[in-house]
Design a protein around this motif. Structure first.
Motif, PDB file in Angstrom:
ATOM      1  N   PRO A   1      49.232 -27.811  42.917  1.00 43.64           N
ATOM      2  CA  PRO A   1      49.011 -29.090  42.254  1.00 43.64           C
ATOM      3  C   PRO A   1      50.034 -29.255  41.129  1.00 43.64           C
ATOM      4  CG  PRO A   1      47.065 -27.673  42.083  1.00 43.64           C
ATOM      5  CD  PRO A   1      48.108 -26.909  42.804  1.00 43.64           C
ATOM      6  N   VAL A   2      50.556 -30.434  41.000  1.00 41.35           N
ATOM      7  CA  VAL A   2      51.545 -30.645  39.956  1.00 41.35           C
ATOM      8  C   VAL A   2      50.865 -30.631  38.594  1.00 41.35           C
ATOM      9  CG1 VAL A   2      53.358 -31.822  41.202  1.00 41.35           C
ATOM     10  CG2 VAL A   2      51.318 -33.064  40.543  1.00 41.35           C
ATOM     11  N   SER A   3      51.588 -30.127  37.635  1.00 37.50           N
ATOM     12  CA  SER A   3      51.002 -30.001  36.294  1.00 37.50           C
ATOM     13  C   SER A   3      51.017 -31.340  35.579  1.00 37.50           C
ATOM     14  CB  SER A   3      51.810 -29.003  35.463  1.00 37.50           C
ATOM     15  OG  SER A   3      51.935 -27.815  36.168  1.00 37.50           O
ATOM     16  N   TYR A   4      49.935 -31.601  34.933  1.00 40.08           N
ATOM     17  CA  TYR A   4      49.856 -32.799  34.106  1.00 40.08           C
ATOM     18  C   TYR A   4      49.370 -32.376  32.736  1.00 40.08           C
ATOM     19  CZ  TYR A   4      50.350 -36.073  37.970  1.00 40.08           C
ATOM     20  OH  TYR A   4      50.832 -36.803  39.009  1.00 40.08           O
ATOM     21  N   ARG A   5      49.519 -33.222  31.781  1.00 32.89           N
ATOM     22  CA  ARG A   5      48.870 -32.975  30.497  1.00 32.89           C
ATOM     23  C   ARG A   5      48.482 -34.315  29.905  1.00 32.89           C
ATOM     24  NH1 ARG A   5      53.349 -32.850  26.412  1.00 32.89           N
ATOM     25  NH2 ARG A   5      55.010 -33.896  27.521  1.00 32.89           N
ATOM     26  N   GLU A   6      47.769 -34.228  28.814  1.00 30.12           N
ATOM     27  CA  GLU A   6      47.376 -35.467  28.166  1.00 30.12           C
ATOM     28  C   GLU A   6      48.620 -36.107  27.580  1.00 30.12           C
ATOM     29  OE1 GLU A   6      44.262 -34.843  25.382  1.00 30.12           O
ATOM     30  OE2 GLU A   6      42.771 -34.673  26.973  1.00 30.12           O
TER      31      GLU A   6
ATOM     32  N   PRO B   1      40.966 -44.103  35.888  1.00 29.15           N
ATOM     33  CA  PRO B   1      42.136 -44.662  36.567  1.00 29.15           C
ATOM     34  C   PRO B   1      43.260 -44.995  35.575  1.00 29.15           C
ATOM     35  CG  PRO B   1      40.149 -45.605  37.462  1.00 29.15           C
ATOM     36  CD  PRO B   1      39.718 -44.784  36.276  1.00 29.15           C
TER      37      PRO B   1
ATOM     38  N   ARG C   1      43.892 -43.466  32.818  1.00 32.29           N
ATOM     39  CA  ARG C   1      44.544 -42.198  32.444  1.00 32.29           C
ATOM     40  C   ARG C   1      45.475 -41.732  33.547  1.00 32.29           C
ATOM     41  NH1 ARG C   1      39.351 -39.039  29.787  1.00 32.29           N
ATOM     42  NH2 ARG C   1      38.802 -40.809  28.458  1.00 32.29           N
ATOM     43  N   MET C   2      45.020 -41.913  34.800  1.00 35.86           N
ATOM     44  CA  MET C   2      45.883 -41.491  35.914  1.00 35.86           C
ATOM     45  C   MET C   2      47.222 -42.217  35.843  1.00 35.86           C
ATOM     46  SD  MET C   2      43.123 -41.463  39.022  1.00 35.86           S
ATOM     47  CE  MET C   2      44.309 -41.110  40.312  1.00 35.86           C
TER      48      MET C   2
ATOM     49  N   ARG D   1      49.311 -40.963  32.710  1.00 41.89           N
ATOM     50  CA  ARG D   1      49.778 -39.578  32.838  1.00 41.89           C
ATOM     51  C   ARG D   1      50.832 -39.450  33.921  1.00 41.89           C
ATOM     52  NH1 ARG D   1      43.961 -36.563  32.344  1.00 41.89           N
ATOM     53  NH2 ARG D   1      43.551 -37.254  30.223  1.00 41.89           N
TER      54      ARG D   1
ATOM     55  N   ARG E   1      51.368 -40.935  46.323  1.00 42.79           N
ATOM     56  CA  ARG E   1      49.995 -40.891  45.861  1.00 42.79           C
ATOM     57  C   ARG E   1      48.974 -41.262  46.923  1.00 42.79           C
ATOM     58  NH1 ARG E   1      49.889 -43.227  39.965  1.00 42.79           N
ATOM     59  NH2 ARG E   1      48.183 -41.742  39.925  1.00 42.79           N
TER      60      ARG E   1
ATOM     61  N   ARG F   1      47.612 -39.615  49.203  1.00 36.49           N
ATOM     62  CA  ARG F   1      46.578 -38.607  49.373  1.00 36.49           C
ATOM     63  C   ARG F   1      45.513 -38.751  48.297  1.00 36.49           C
ATOM     64  NH1 ARG F   1      45.636 -33.339  51.027  1.00 36.49           N
ATOM     65  NH2 ARG F   1      44.708 -32.076  49.383  1.00 36.49           N
ATOM     66  N   GLU F   2      46.015 -38.880  47.091  1.00 41.69           N
ATOM     67  CA  GLU F   2      45.126 -39.025  45.951  1.00 41.69           C
ATOM     68  C   GLU F   2      44.258 -40.279  46.094  1.00 41.69           C
ATOM     69  OE1 GLU F   2      47.365 -37.992  42.435  1.00 41.69           O
ATOM     70  OE2 GLU F   2      46.689 -39.872  41.556  1.00 41.69           O
TER      71      GLU F   2
ATOM     72  N   SER G   1      41.703 -39.917  48.777  1.00 37.41           N
ATOM     73  CA  SER G   1      40.582 -39.107  48.303  1.00 37.41           C
ATOM     74  C   SER G   1      39.610 -39.966  47.514  1.00 37.41           C
ATOM     75  CB  SER G   1      41.077 -37.981  47.390  1.00 37.41           C
ATOM     76  OG  SER G   1      42.037 -37.206  48.056  1.00 37.41           O
TER      77      SER G   1
ATOM     78  N   LYS H   1      47.948 -31.105  54.059  1.00 42.66           N
ATOM     79  CA  LYS H   1      48.176 -30.415  52.810  1.00 42.66           C
ATOM     80  C   LYS H   1      49.179 -31.234  52.010  1.00 42.66           C
ATOM     81  CE  LYS H   1      49.049 -26.648  55.188  1.00 42.66           C
ATOM     82  NZ  LYS H   1      49.529 -25.293  55.407  1.00 42.66           N
TER      83      LYS H   1
ATOM     84  N   ASN I   1      41.250 -31.846  47.269  1.00 35.88           N
ATOM     85  CA  ASN I   1      41.556 -33.250  46.992  1.00 35.88           C
ATOM     86  C   ASN I   1      41.183 -33.691  45.585  1.00 35.88           C
ATOM     87  OD1 ASN I   1      41.407 -32.968  50.007  1.00 35.88           O
ATOM     88  ND2 ASN I   1      42.231 -35.045  49.817  1.00 35.88           N
TER      89      ASN I   1
ATOM     90  N   ILE J   1      42.288 -34.921  41.754  1.00 37.48           N
ATOM     91  CA  ILE J   1      43.355 -35.760  41.218  1.00 37.48           C
ATOM     92  C   ILE J   1      44.131 -34.892  40.221  1.00 37.48           C
ATOM     93  CG2 ILE J   1      43.896 -37.916  40.018  1.00 37.48           C
ATOM     94  CD1 ILE J   1      42.289 -38.274  42.641  1.00 37.48           C
TER      95      ILE J   1
ATOM     96  N   SER K   1      46.303 -35.396  38.078  1.00 32.03           N
ATOM     97  CA  SER K   1      46.596 -35.901  36.732  1.00 32.03           C
ATOM     98  C   SER K   1      45.365 -35.947  35.843  1.00 32.03           C
ATOM     99  CB  SER K   1      47.219 -37.290  36.836  1.00 32.03           C
ATOM    100  OG  SER K   1      46.353 -38.158  37.523  1.00 32.03           O
ATOM    101  N   LEU K   2      44.215 -35.545  36.382  1.00 37.07           N
ATOM    102  CA  LEU K   2      42.993 -35.587  35.572  1.00 37.07           C
ATOM    103  C   LEU K   2      42.446 -34.179  35.368  1.00 37.07           C
ATOM    104  CD1 LEU K   2      41.180 -38.662  37.198  1.00 37.07           C
ATOM    105  CD2 LEU K   2      42.632 -38.622  35.167  1.00 37.07           C
TER     106      LEU K   2
ATOM    107  N   PHE L   1      43.439 -28.796  33.677  1.00 37.64           N
ATOM    108  CA  PHE L   1      43.957 -29.628  34.765  1.00 37.64           C
ATOM    109  C   PHE L   1      43.951 -28.788  36.045  1.00 37.64           C
ATOM    110  CE2 PHE L   1      45.624 -31.999  31.205  1.00 37.64           C
ATOM    111  CZ  PHE L   1      45.532 -33.307  31.654  1.00 37.64           C
TER     112      PHE L   1
ATOM    113  N   ALA M   1      46.141 -27.898  38.042  1.00 35.16           N
ATOM    114  CA  ALA M   1      47.224 -26.919  38.124  1.00 35.16           C
ATOM    115  C   ALA M   1      46.915 -25.666  37.319  1.00 35.16           C
ATOM    116  CB  ALA M   1      48.526 -27.558  37.633  1.00 35.16           C
TER     117      ALA M   1
END
Lengths: 773, 246
Positions: A384-389, A404, A406-407, A410, A671, A673-674, A677, A772, B108, B110, B112-113, B148, B150
Motif C-alpha cells: 500500500p502506498v504511504s500516506y500521511r496527514e 472522502p 481527506r482522501m 491526501r 483509483r 480499485r479504491e 471497494s 491485486k 481493499n 483505502i 490514504s486513510l 495508515f 502502509a
C-alpha cells in the motif's frame, strides 16, 4: 485506454497542426513575396524629386553598383467615382508607352497595358478596382495638376511596389479612398508638364553593391533637383509594412506552436509513465520469461510511437489544410497575384522529432523504473502506498473534512509533483486561451486611446505641397466645420549615434484639442516650445531620451541637417512619429507659416457638403475620416491577428480538454480499485464520483488562477515581441478574456468529468476485488 | 436439506437468505462459462457458514450474488423475503450499504486513510453504526487507530477490514478468502476476530475458503464443486480458531 490514447493523439495533432500551419504559411508568404519581388522586378532603391531632365538617368546608371535604372513620373491626383461621396485620392504613375515597365513590373489581372498614341488610357490597381467594382471599359475622372481628365480603364493590375497602398498622412492602408493608377509616359508627361523629365527614379543593384554608397551617391546627384532622399527597400512603405507583418506573424507562428508542442509532449510523457507503471506486472512476467529490458522497452516504445504517428499524421494533414487555407486568405489579403504553398520537409521533421522525443523520453524514464525491479518483486502486489496527514489537517482543520474529503487532499499532497504537473497543464491551456483571445480587447483599447484620446479629429487632410497657413481660414469658413487645427509634416532621417530612422516630424499646435500627445498615464501633455517630442518606441529604436541631441536630416526643400534636442518621450500605440510645436518646426525649417495639412472637427450632418468642397480643392492630396481609419485598422491589422488568434483558441480548447481528460483518466485508472471497494461497501455512484471528480475539480480550480497569471505573462511576452513600427498592442486584458478562458477550461473539465463519470458507473465491482494492486 | 440441519437451527429459525435454482453464466468472449448450475441454499440468522471448494467451484460467484455485487442469470435470491434478483442497481447499493459487511482477500483498504478513517468511511454513511474505535477494539487494534495501511502488517490490515465491515452493525458479514493472503499465525488472528464478531454481535457470517481446516470453526459447511452444492454438513462441536492448525 483507447479514449486516452485518442485524446493524446488529438493534443499532439493540435500541437503539430498549429506548428505546421503557422510555419508553412509563413514560409509560403515569404517565398511568394520573394518570388513576386523577383518576377516583377521590384526595385531596390527609390527616390522622389521635384524634376530632373531625362538625361540625368545616365549619371545615375554610372554610379558604381547600379544595375538597372527606371525613371518615372508620379503625381498625386484626385479621383471622382460615381456614387461614392468621399474624397478619393490616388497616385498616378507613368509606365512606358509600350510594353512592360523595366522595374516594378505589373501583373495584369484583367485587360491589357496601355497602347502608345492613346492619351486616355489608364490601369488601376486591383484592390481599388475591386472595392469600387471597376473593370476594363469603365471610365474615371482624374484631376491631374488641376486639370480634370476623363480616362478609360484598360487594365487591372498588381505590383510588388504597392502591396500595401497607404496614402500620405495615413498610417494605415485604405483600399477604398486611395488608388494607384498607371498611365503612359507621354500623355502623362504632357498633362503634368513633365515632357523629357522625371520626378521619380527606381533602380536595382548589381550583386555585391553596397546600398549605402549608392544611396549617398544618388542623393548627391539629385540634391540640385529637389531630391527627397533616396531609400532602400527597408524604408519602402509597402515593403516595410509587409516585412513588419511577416515578422509579427513569424513571432506568433513560433510562440504558440512551441507552447502547444510543449504541452502535448508533457501529456504524452505523463501518459506513458502512467501506462508503464500499470503494466508493472506484465513487464515482470515478460522479464521472468527471459525478455530483455530492451525488448520490453521496444514493445512499449512501439505503442507510444504509434500514438505519436497517429497524432503526427493527423496533425500534419490538418496543418497542411489549414496552412493552405490561411495562405490563400493572406494571398487575398495582400493581393499577391499567386501564392506558392511551401511545406519544407524540415517543418514536418521538426514537429515529428519534438513529439517523438517527448514520447520516447517519457517511455524510457518510466521503463527504467519498471526495469529496475527484479521480476519476483514486481509480480508481488505493490505494497500500500504511504500516506500521511496533510499540512492542512495538521493545522487543525481536520474536522472540517469528511473521509472522502481527506482522501482527496491526501492524494493530492502525496504526489505533489504529479498534481503540480496536472495543474500546470490545465493552467497552460487556460493561458493559451487568453493569449489567443485577448487581442480583441487590446486592439479595442488601442483604438480607443489612439482615436479617442489622441487623434481626435473627424477628418484630416493633406496638401500636395506645404501650403500657406491661410488655408486654415478657408476650411474654417465651411459650413459644418467646427474647428480646424493645422499641422506641418516634414520627412526626416533622425540619427542618434549609430542609430537612424526615417520618419516625419509632425509640427502640431501646442494647445491643440484635436491632436494631443499623451504621457504614459494617458494624460495630455503640453508640447514644449522647442525640441522634439518622440514616441517612446522611437526613443527605443534610436536609443535616445530627453536631453539627447538628435541629428535631423531634413529630406525636403533645401535639405538642411540640424541638431535638435529631445524634449520628452510620449507613449503612443500606433506609428513611429516625432513631434514639435508647429511654430518651432517652421522656425527650424526657416519657412513662414507653412502647413502640410489640417485636422478638422466637423458636424457629421454636413459631412457630404464638406467632402464636396474638399474635392474641389486641387491642393488636397488626401483625406482621411477618423471613422474610416478605425474601420481600416480592423480590416487590415486586426483581421490577420484575429484570425490567427481564433485558430489558436480552438487549439487551446483542444489542449484544455486533452489535459483535463487525461488527468481524469489517469486518476481513474489509479483509483478505480479504491473506488470500486467503496462501491462494494455501499457508496453510491455519486459519492465515489465526488472523490474522483472532486480532486479534479480542486486541481482545476487551483489551475485557473494560476492560468490567469501565466496567461498574463504570456500575453505580455507576446505583446512585447509583437511590437512593430506600425503599432504596439497594449497589455489590456479585460474581464471577458479571463472569463472566456476559465469557461473553456471548465467546460472541458465538465465534459471530461461526464465521460469519466460514465466509466465510473460501469466500474466492474467484482473484477476489481480480485485484482491485486 | 437434512433433518440434522433443521435440529441445529431450532433456536435460529429466522431465515436471512433463501436462494432457489441460482445459475450464473459468464460470457467470456465466445465461450460460455457456467459458474453456478442451480444452487438452492438457505442461510439463517447468527450462523457462521463456511463455503468450501476448490478455485473455480463457484463459491465467490455465490457470495457476490448474495452480497448484491452480481446478479444471477436465473433463479431467485431473497433477503428477508425481498427478492434481490429483481433489485435495481440503486437498490443493491442501498442494500450493501445498510445490511452487508464485506471482507476481501486483498483487504481493499483505502491507503490514504488511517485505520480509524477507513472505518469511519463506512460509519459516516451507516444508519446505526458503532464508534470506529469500538470496532477496532473488537478486532484487537485499539492501539493502532491512527496508522495508515502502509504502516500495518497484512493481518492488521485484514483486521481493519473486518472492523470496517462490522462497524455499521451489518446483518450479514461476507468474507471472501479472508486469510488467503496471510500466513497461518496471522490468519488465525483474523479468524479469531471473525469468530468473536459472530459470537458477540450475532452477525450472520459467511466465509469463503479453499482451506478445509477453517471449516471446523463453522456451524455449517457448504461444499461446492463445479457450480453445484455437493454437500452441506453441520459441525456438532465446532472448534475455536485457536484450536485450528494448518
Amino acid at each position: 485506454m483507447k479514449g486516452q490514447a485518442l485524446a493524446i493523439a488529438l493534443v499532439i495533432s493540435s500541437g503539430i497542426a498549429t506548428f505546421v500551419m503557422s510555419i508553412s504559411t509563413l514560409d509560403s508568404l515569404r517565398y511568394t513575396q520573394a518570388a513576386y519581388y523577383n518576377n516583377y522586378r521590384f526595385a531596390e532603391v527609390f527616390i522622389s524629386l521635384k524634376r530632373a531632365p531625362e538625361s540625368l538617368k545616365g549619371s545615375v546608371a554610372a554610379i558604381p553598383g547600379v544595375q538597372r535604372v527606371a525613371t518615372r513620373v508620379k503625381a498625386a491626383v484626385t479621383i471622382d467615382i460615381d456614387k461614392f461621396p468621399d474624397p478619393v485620392t490616388g497616385l498616378l504613375i507613368s509606365i512606358p508607352d509600350k510594353g512592360e515597365p523595366l522595374l516594378n513590373g505589373l501583373y495584369l489581372r484583367e485587360g491589357r497595358l496601355v497602347e502608345s498614341g492613346r492619351d486616355n488610357e489608364v490601369l488601376v490597381n486591383d484592390a481599388f478596382a475591386r472595392v469600387h467594382g471597376l473593370s476594363p471599359g469603365d471610365k474615371l475622372h482624374v484631376t491631374v495638376n488641376g486639370k480634370r481628365k476623363a480616362l478609360t480603364i484598360v487594365g487591372i493590375a498588381l505590383t510588388p511596389e504597392y502591396i500595401y497602398q497607404i496614402q500620405p498622412g495615413s498610417m494605415l492602408p485604405d483600399f477604398e479612398r486611395y488608388g494607384i493608377l498607371w498611365m503612359g509616359r507621354t500623355p502623362f508627361g504632357a498633362a503634368y508638364d513633365m515632357e523629357g523629365a522625371f520626378n521619380d527614379l527606381a533602380l536595382t543593384l548589381a550583386p555585391g553593391a553596397e546600398i549605402k554608397d549608392v544611396i549617398d551617391a544618388l542623393d548627391t546627384i539629385m540634391r540640385p533637383y529637389g531630391g527627397l532622399g533616396a531609400y532602400g527597400r527597408k524604408d519602402q512603405v509597402s515593403n516595410r509594412y509587409l516585412s513588419e507583418e511577416f515578422r509579427m506573424l513569424g513571432k506568433m507562428a513560433t510562440i504558440f506552436p512551441v507552447i502547444f508542442l510543449g504541452v502535448s509532449a508533457f501529456l504524452l510523457n505523463v501518459f506513458v509513465s502512467r501506462l508503464i507503471s500499470t503494466q508493472r506486472e506484465v513487464i515482470a512476467v515478460l522479464k521472468a520469461f527471459g525478455y530483455s529490458n530492451l525488448a520490453i522497452g521496444l514493445h512499449y516504445l512501439k505503442l507510444v510511437l504509434l500514438i505519436v504517428l497517429l497524432g503526427t499524421v493527423g496533425g500534419v494533414l490538418a496543418g497542411i489544410r489549414l496552412g493552405q487555407g490561411l495562405s490563400r486568405m493572406y494571398m487575398d489579403f495582400y493581393r499577391f497575384p499567386f501564392i506558392e504553398y511551401v511545406l519544407s520537409p524540415y517543418v514536418v521533421g521538426a514537429a515529428v522529432i519534438v513529439s517523438a522525443a517527448a514520447a520516447v523520453g517519457g517511455t524510457i524514464l518510466a521503463l527504467r523504473r519498471a526495469a529496475l525491479l527484479p521480476p519476483a518483486e514486481a509480480m508481488r502486489p505493490e505494497p500500500p502506498v504511504s500516506y500521511r496527514e496533510t499540512i492542512i489537517e495538521r493545522l487543525g482543520l481536520k474536522g472540517f473534512f469528511s473521509q472522502p474529503g481527506r482522501m482527496i487532499i491526501r492524494h493530492i499532497e502525496r504526489r505533489p509533483l504529479k498534481s503540480l504537473l496536472t495543474i500546470t497543464g490545465i493552467a497552460f491551456s487556460c493561458a493559451i486561451m487568453m493569449a489567443g483571445t485577448f487581442f480583441g480587447d487590446a486592439v479595442d483599447y488601442m483604438i480607443d486611446v489612439q482615436f479617442g484620446l489622441s487623434q481626435r479629429e473627424d477628418i484630416s487632410l493633406t496638401f500636395i505641397e506645404p501650403t500657406s497657413g491661410k488655408a486654415v481660414h478657408e476650411l474654417q469658413s465651411l459650413r459644418g466645420v467646427d474647428y480646424v487645427e493645422a499641422y506641418r509634416s516634414v520627412p526626416v532621417r533622425l540619427r542618434y549615434r549609430h542609430h537612424e530612422y526615417r520618419t516625419a516630424i509632425e509640427g502640431v499646435e501646442p494647445d491643440g484639442d484635436l491632436q494631443r500627445l499623451l504621457d504614459t498615464s494617458l494624460k495630455p501633455i503640453e508640447l514644449p516650445p522647442a525640441g522634439i517630442v518622440m514616441t517612446d518606441y522611437l526613443g527605443k529604436i534610436l536609443g535616445a531620451g530627453p536631453g539627447d541631441i538628435l541629428t535631423v536630416e531634413v529630406l525636403e526643400g533645401s535639405r538642411p541637417t540640424l541638431q535638435v534636442p529631445v524634449a520628452a518621450l510620449v507613449s503612443q500605440y500606433i506609428g513611429v512619429s516625432a513631434y514639435m510645436q508647429l511654430s518651432a518646426l517652421n522656425r527650424l525649417m526657416r519657412e513662414g507659416s507653412a502647413i502640410s495639412g489640417l485636422y478638422l472637427a466637423t458636424d457629421s450632418r454636413y459631412k457630404n457638403d464638406i467632402y464636396e468642397s474638399i474635392k474641389k480643392m486641387p491642393r488636397v492630396a488626401g483625406t482621411i475620416a477618423r471613422k474610416d481609419a478605425i474601420k481600416n485598422f480592423y480590416v487590415t491589422m486586426g483581421k490577420q491577428i484575429l484570425v490567427f488568434a481564433f485558430y489558436m483558441s480552438i487549439f487551446a480548447a483542444t489542449i484544455a480538454f486533452g489535459v483535463v481528460y487525461n488527468s481524469a483518466r489517469i486518476a481513474l485508472s489509479e483509483r478505480s480499485r479504491e473506488l470500486a471497494s467503496l462501491r462494494v461497501l455501499g457508496f453510491t455512484r455519486g459519492e465515489i464520483s465526488f472523490i474522483l471528480l472532486g480532486e479534479l475539480a480542486l486541481l482545476t480550480l487551483v489551475a485557473i488562477p494560476l492560468g490567469f497569471v501565466i496567461g498574463r505573462i504570456l500575453c505580455a511576452y507576446m505583446i512585447n515581441s509583437l511590437q512593430t513600427d506600425l503599432f504596439r498592442i497594449p497589455l489590456v486584458l479585460d474581464a471577458g478574456t479571463y472569463a472566456l478562458a476559465a469557461t473553456v477550461v471548465l467546460v472541458s473539465a465538465c465534459i471530461s468529468a461526464l465521460i469519466v463519470r460514465r466509466k465510473l458507473d460501469n466500474l466492474d465491482l467484482v473484477a476489481v476485488l480480485k485484482i491485486k494492486e | 436439506m437434512s433433518t440434522r440441519e433443521t435440529t441445529t437451527r431450532e433456536d435460529q429459525n429466522s431465515k436471512v437468505f433463501e436462494a432457489r435454482g441460482i445459475t450464473k453464466v459468464y460470457e467470456m468472449g465466445e465461450v460460455q462459462v457456467q459458474a453456478l448450475r442451480g444452487v438452492d441454499l438457505d442461510l439463517y440468522s447468527g450462523e457462521l457458514v463456511v463455503l468450501l471448494g476448490a478455485s473455480g467451484s463457484g463459491k465467490s460467484t455465490l457470495l457476490n450474488i448474495l452480497g448484491g455485487l452480481d446478479t444471477a442469470t436465473s433463479g431467485h435470491v431473497t433477503y428477508h423475503g425481498k427478492d434481490l434478483t429483481e433489485a435495481t442497481e440503486r437498490e443493491l447499493t442501498s442494500y450493501r450499504r445498510s445490511h452487508i459487511g464485506f471482507v476481501f482477500q486483498f483487504y481493499n483498504l483505502i491507503p490514504s486513510l488511517t485505520a480509524r478513517e477507513n472505518v469511519s468511511v463506512v460509519t459516516e454513511i451507516a444508519a446505526e453504526p458503532m464508534r470506529p474505535e469500538e470496532a477496532l477494539a473488537i478486532v484487537g487494534l485499539g492501539d493502532r487507530v491512527n496508522h495508515f495501511p502502509a504502516q500495518l502488517s497484512g493481518g492488521e490490515q485484514q483486521r481493519v477490514a473486518i472492523a470496517r465491515a462490522i462497524a455499521k452493525n451489518p446483518a450479514v458479514l461476507l468474507c471472501d478468502e479472508p486469510t488467503g493472503a496471510l500466513d497461518s499465525a496471522t490468519g488465525l488472528l483474523v479468524l479469531n476476530a471473525l469468530e468473536r464478531v459472530n459470537r458477540e454481535l450475532g452477525t450472520t457470517t459467511v466465509v469463503i475458503t479453499h482451506n478445509a481446516v477453517i471449516a471446523d470453526m463453522a456451524d455449517r459447511v457448504i461444499h461446492l464443486s463445479d457450480g453445484l452444492i455437493t454437500e452441506i454438513t453441520s459441525n456438532q462441536d465446532k472448534k475455536t480458531p485457536s484450536q485450528l492448525q494448518w
